[in-house]
Design a protein around this motif. Structure first.
Motif, PDB file in Angstrom:
ATOM      1  N   HIS A 156       0.940  -0.806  -0.456  1.00  0.00           N
ATOM      2  CA  HIS A 156       0.173   0.532  -0.293  1.00  0.00           C
ATOM      3  C   HIS A 156       0.740   1.333   0.064  1.00  0.00           C
ATOM      4  O   HIS A 156       1.952   1.165   0.242  1.00  0.00           O
ATOM      5  N   ASP A 158       0.926   4.566   1.887  1.00  0.00           N
ATOM      6  CA  ASP A 158       0.340   5.328   3.288  1.00  0.00           C
ATOM      7  C   ASP A 158      -1.076   6.715   2.885  1.00  0.00           C
ATOM      8  O   ASP A 158      -0.134   7.160   1.553  1.00  0.00           O
ATOM      9  N   HIS A 227       4.929  -0.062  -0.243  1.00  0.00           N
ATOM     10  CA  HIS A 227       5.206  -0.670   0.610  1.00  0.00           C
ATOM     11  C   HIS A 227       4.557  -1.740   1.490  1.00  0.00           C
ATOM     12  O   HIS A 227       2.841  -1.597   1.928  1.00  0.00           O
ATOM     13  N   ARG A 250       3.628   9.590  11.679  1.00  0.00           N
ATOM     14  CA  ARG A 250       3.646  10.633  11.131  1.00  0.00           C
ATOM     15  C   ARG A 250       3.014  11.535  11.216  1.00  0.00           C
ATOM     16  O   ARG A 250       2.974  11.614  12.221  1.00  0.00           O
TER      17      ARG A 250
HETATM   18 FE   LIG Z   1       2.399   1.781   5.685  1.00  0.00          FE
END
Ligand SMILES: [Fe+2]
Ligand SMILES: O=C(O)CCC(=O)C(=O)O
Length: 253
Positions: A156, A158, A227, A250
């Motif tokens: 995926h 992010d 990733h 994040r």
């Molecule tokens: Fe991720």
């Protein structure tokens, strides 16, 4: 925010925010592990174990700072995260068992566990681009994922509502990271759904992420490569077959 959590639940399953321990024994255990972790965090002997900092860059913008955290500190993080976020998982075998925790808020205080990890991301100047390292709030969301042997996370990107510059820490068992280039037309989809396709993609790159490594994604690696950590089935090796807990930091855009 509810919307963000819904999307996370869609991508990664149930989420808990500091699920917390219940019984007095569990609470004692959580505090004991927290104290042990803070002691090691305060002792500079337990920072990097590598005499020469070493950064790999398997694809442009994906950096891996090897051995950034001492093994004793990794064990203390693993034990604290287990007690804090996943106190019941060794006995809960249901499909709905909690395998994720979240933490929201700026991580500016380096004497707290997430603040400490956030600061570690700035210790090595090569890990994150200068504009990310120097932004007013480096990270304001942590996601804590639990993987038992045979579990992984599909490929995926992010969610695009998170900014550039994402860092990951891994504790417990080592894991094989897979990076795949994503075509322009597939970026939106890759940012919403984790795929579980086992096909090989031209240009795909794999790298082992071990406890104590910090990985960071920025620019091309964050937006144009997926990733994932494919599930590794029992290898017979007790280290590889162990439980893994990851922390991803994040910044909400
Ligand atoms: Fe991720
Ligand atoms: O477990 C990891 O290290 C990766 C987790 C991840 O990619 C995510 O939560 O978006």
């Amino acid at each position: 925010m509810a919307d963000t959590q819904e999307l996370f639940a869609e991508l990664f399953g149930d989420a808990s925010d500091g699920e917390g321990a219940g019984s007095p024994d569990e609470i004692d255990n959580e505090f004991a592990h927290h104290d042990a972790l803070l002691q090691l965090m305060n002792d500079s002997t337990f920072l990097g174990s590598a005499s020469t900092p070493h950064v790999d860059e398997p694809v442009p913008g994906f950096k891996i700072h090897r051995n950034a955290l001492h093994p004793a500190l990794c064990t203390a993080f693993f034990d604290w995260l287990s007690a804090e976020y996943f106190p019941h998982t060794s006995t809960d075998t249901s499909a709905k068992r909690i395998n994720q925790g979240m933490h929201f808020g700026a991580m500016t205080d380096a004497s707290t566990p997430f603040g400490f990890l956030s600061r570690m991301c700035c210790e090595h100047p090569l890990l994150l681009p200068k504009e990310v390292r120097e932004r007013p709030v480096l990270f304001d969301q942590a996601i804590i994922n639990l993987y038992d042997p045979g579990e992984g996370i599909g490929d995926h990107i992010d969610l695009l509502r998170f900014g550039d510059g994402i860092a990951g820490f891994s504790f417990g068992a080592p894991a094989l990271l897979r990076l795949r280039p994503v075509k322009d037309d597939d970026i939106e989809r890759a940012a919403r759904y984790a795929d579980h396709d086992n096909g090989v993609v031209p240009g795909e790159v794999s790298a082992w992420i071990k406890p104590g490594d910090i990985y960071a994604m920025a620019g091309e690696a964050r937006f144009r490569w997926s990733h994932g950590f494919p599930a590794l089935h029992h290898s017979g090796d007790p280290v590889l077959d162990g439980r893994r807990i990851s922390v991803t930091l994040r910044k909400l855009a």
